[in-house]
Motif scaffolding. Structure first.
Motif, PDB file in Angstrom:
ATOM      1  N   SER A 179       0.822  -1.213   0.000  1.00  0.00           N
ATOM      2  CA  SER A 179       0.000   0.000   0.000  1.00  0.00           C
ATOM      3  C   SER A 179       0.858   1.265   0.000  1.00  0.00           C
ATOM      4  O   SER A 179       2.041   1.235   0.374  1.00  0.00           O
ATOM      5  CB  SER A 179      -0.971  -0.005   1.175  1.00  0.00           C
ATOM      6  OG  SER A 179      -0.340   0.453   2.334  1.00  0.00           O
ATOM      7  N   ARG A 232      -6.697  -0.793   5.255  1.00  0.00           N
ATOM      8  CA  ARG A 232      -8.002  -0.212   5.585  1.00  0.00           C
ATOM      9  C   ARG A 232      -7.912   0.855   6.677  1.00  0.00           C
ATOM     10  O   ARG A 232      -8.891   1.465   7.039  1.00  0.00           O
ATOM     11  CB  ARG A 232      -8.969  -1.329   6.025  1.00  0.00           C
ATOM     12  CG  ARG A 232      -9.418  -2.208   4.854  1.00  0.00           C
ATOM     13  CD  ARG A 232     -10.343  -3.300   5.299  1.00  0.00           C
ATOM     14  NE  ARG A 232      -9.674  -4.340   6.059  1.00  0.00           N
ATOM     15  CZ  ARG A 232      -8.958  -5.332   5.523  1.00  0.00           C
ATOM     16  NH1 ARG A 232      -8.836  -5.418   4.213  1.00  0.00           N
ATOM     17  NH2 ARG A 232      -8.365  -6.232   6.269  1.00  0.00           N
ATOM     18  N   GLN A 233      -6.671   1.089   7.193  1.00  0.00           N
ATOM     19  CA  GLN A 233      -6.532   2.069   8.281  1.00  0.00           C
ATOM     20  C   GLN A 233      -6.609   3.495   7.748  1.00  0.00           C
ATOM     21  O   GLN A 233      -6.085   3.794   6.683  1.00  0.00           O
ATOM     22  CB  GLN A 233      -5.177   1.884   8.957  1.00  0.00           C
ATOM     23  CG  GLN A 233      -5.253   1.024  10.201  1.00  0.00           C
ATOM     24  CD  GLN A 233      -3.870   0.802  10.780  1.00  0.00           C
ATOM     25  OE1 GLN A 233      -3.011   1.672  10.730  1.00  0.00           O
ATOM     26  NE2 GLN A 233      -3.650  -0.386  11.313  1.00  0.00           N
TER      27      GLN A 233
END
Ligand SMILES: Cc1cc2nc3c(=O)[nH]c(=O)nc-3n(C[C@H](O)[C@H](O)[C@H](O)COP(=O)(O)OP(=O)(O)OC[C@H]3O[C@@H](n4cnc5c(N)ncnc54)[C@H](O)[C@@H]3O)c2cc1C
Length: 485
Positions: A179, A232-233
């Motif tokens: 990511s 997803r943070q």
């Protein structure tokens, strides 16, 4: 309001809106169903490539975009030190344009309003079903439930496309494995420090030139960004600043974020772009990491390819088979797009000693003008062509003349009365263009088209090398040659 349209488009992002413009320009009625009430304000896509500017030029709109963006002759490839040089492209627009997606969407929406597109904001599609005669979409708006009918429906509803799911089209590919964190932030950058790429064993970083509001887009990653739970943070300014300092030793007084986000290298391609009367375009058909700034550009070109074909079939000018050429021509481009971002992904996650060596080697290769030009041509959409697809089916003429599927360059032509005009200006009404030189030959496919759908021009001279030796050229509404005689 009528609830039946020739084309219903689910998703009023940039691709859906642009497709609506193209269908409407040719005459058929079109409605766009968009669940959002308001426009997107985040910058998202910041790079517009030269073939996209050419596409807007083919409709007389390029100046609107040029006036709103900033000229940028070079841009990164895989965060390497050697940049891609777009100034060598043989185009009126040898550059990339820095322009926020919010502005791009605003300008396309203005065009859609001018053309009388029905835009239904605050309408969420929930169910889509088709039969042999049409497609129905049902959903909910703040006024209650709605149902619309179309002869065709196009899903431009983004990465998690409801249309794609309900049409039963698989989205082939893989989950994200790495990511990146991004922010549109204010920085105190020393003169000459933007655009900037930096890559070392601590991570990779990219700073784009400031956008319309003076903020810079910064993208960072580290070797550790591989935990799917992290993807997803919620990103924070502190995290962005910390990683920036880790790589650069400074965060240039990073502050005032307008947008913070995270993206991964999840990469997928729709197994088909068509299921009966339902089509997919844009992110609904391809997703990938946004390396090289390509997704929106390719999506807009998908729409440009499909719009005139839908209109021709709806108007009875071409047979249904023409619509198959959409997937045949555009899915390979989606595949190439995904391959290109995956290649850059390898370079952008190469933190080992060998990886850094690989990066240096590829960066050195990019310093060769031919290599640089080849990759710039690919990323900008310049080298896209449909030569290998074969004859355009759906017309009474089934031959495939030589030269079909090649991008037609813009140039001035002198008409027989001595007046001058450009090829792209001639194409701005969205019709076909038949250009003949000398004694006036004709490409056979032109006889299969309706008279009112073709602009015929006899040119007193052959303008650029593309037309060398040609007696006649037929150019499609999307600016690709349909045959050279
Ligand atoms: C950080 C980042 C940077 C990027 N940079 C670039 C770049 O520089 N250049 C580039 O070319 N691309 C770039 N991209 C990619 C680009 O943003 C996308 O490719 C683009 O938004 C795709 O447009 P679209 O219209 O296909 O989909 P979207 O923009 O996702 O629009 C889909 C629309 O459909 C609507 N919708 C969804 N479901 C429904 C439903 N059920 N009913 C009604 N409406 C619905 C949504 O509300 C949305 O408005 C970037 C992306 C990111 C995240």
């Amino acid at each position: 309001m009528a609830d039946s349209f020739d084309v219903v488009i689910v998703g009023g992002g940039p691709v859906g809106l642009w497709l609506a413009c193209e269908v409407r320009l040719a005459g058929p009625s079109v409605a766009v169903v968009e669940r959002r009430q308001d426009r997107v304000l985040q910058s998202r896509a910041g790079t517009m490539h030269s073939r996209t500017l050419e596409m807007f030029d083919l409709r007389g709109l390029a100046d609107r975009f040029l006036a709103a963006g900033k000229h940028q002759p070079e841009w990164h490839y895989g965060m390497l030190d050697t940049q891609l040089d777009y100034s060598r492209l043989d185009s009126r627009f040898p550059q990339t344009l820095r322009i926020s997606q919010a502005t791009t969407e605003k300008l396309i929406r203005e065009r859609a309003t001018e053309l009388g597109v029905v835009y239904l904001a605050g309408h969420q599609a929930e169910t889509i079903r088709q039969d042999h005669s049409g497609v129905a979409v049902e959903g909910v708006s703040d006024k209650g439930r709605f149902e619309l009918h179309g002869r065709y429906l196009v899903g431009c509803d983004g990465a998690r496309s409801l249309t794609r799911q309900q049409a039963g089209i698989a989205f082939l590919g893989h989950e994200g494995t790495h990511s990146w964190l991004l922010g549109d932030v204010r920085l105190d950058l020393p003169e000459g420090k933007s655009p900037m790429t930096k890559y070392n064993e601590h991570g990779g970083l990219l700073i784009a030139p400031p956008g319309e509001d003076g903020r810079s887009r910064i993208v960072v990653t580290t070797p550790d960004e591989t935990d799917p739970a992290l993807f997803r943070q919620e990103p924070t300014l502190e995290e962005l600043s910390r990683i920036t300092r880790q790589i650069l030793g400074t965060d240039y007084n990073m502050r005032d974020p307008f947008w913070l986000s995270r993206f991964s290298n999840e990469t997928r391609l729709a197994e088909r772009y068509r299921s009966g009367r339902i089509f997919l375009a844009g992110d609904a058909s391809h997703i990938h990491a946004p390396f090289g700034g390509q997704g929106l550009n390719v999506g807009l070109q998908d729409a440009f390819n499909l719009g005139w074909k839908l209109a021709a079939v709806i108007k009875g000018e071409a047979h249904e088979a023409l619509l198959d050429s959409y997937e045949e021509e555009r899915r390979p481009v989606g595949k190439q797009l995904n391959d290109s971002t995956l290649t850059q992904n390898v370079l952008m996650t190469a933190f080992s000693q060998g990886g850094l060596g690989l990066r240096k080697m590829v960066s050195d290769c990019l310093a060769f003008p031919e290599v640089n030009e080849k990759i710039a041509g690919q990323i900008s959409g310049f080298s896209v062509g449909y030569e290998d697809v074969g004859p355009l089916r759906g017309f009474s003429d089934t031959r495939c003349p030589p030269g079909a599927g090649i991008r037609a360059p813009d140039c001035r032509v002198r008409r027989e009365d001595g007046s001058e005009i450009t090829v792209y200006q001639l194409l701005s009404s969205g019709r076909w263009l038949h250009l003949s030189f000398g004694k006036g030959a004709s490409v056979s496919l032109v006889d299969a088209l309706r008279k009112e759908s073709v602009i015929r021009v006899r040119s007193a001279e052959r303008p650029t090398k593309f037309f060398d030796g040609a007696a006649a050229v037929l150019i499609r509404p999307d600016g690709y040659s349909a045959g050279v005689l």
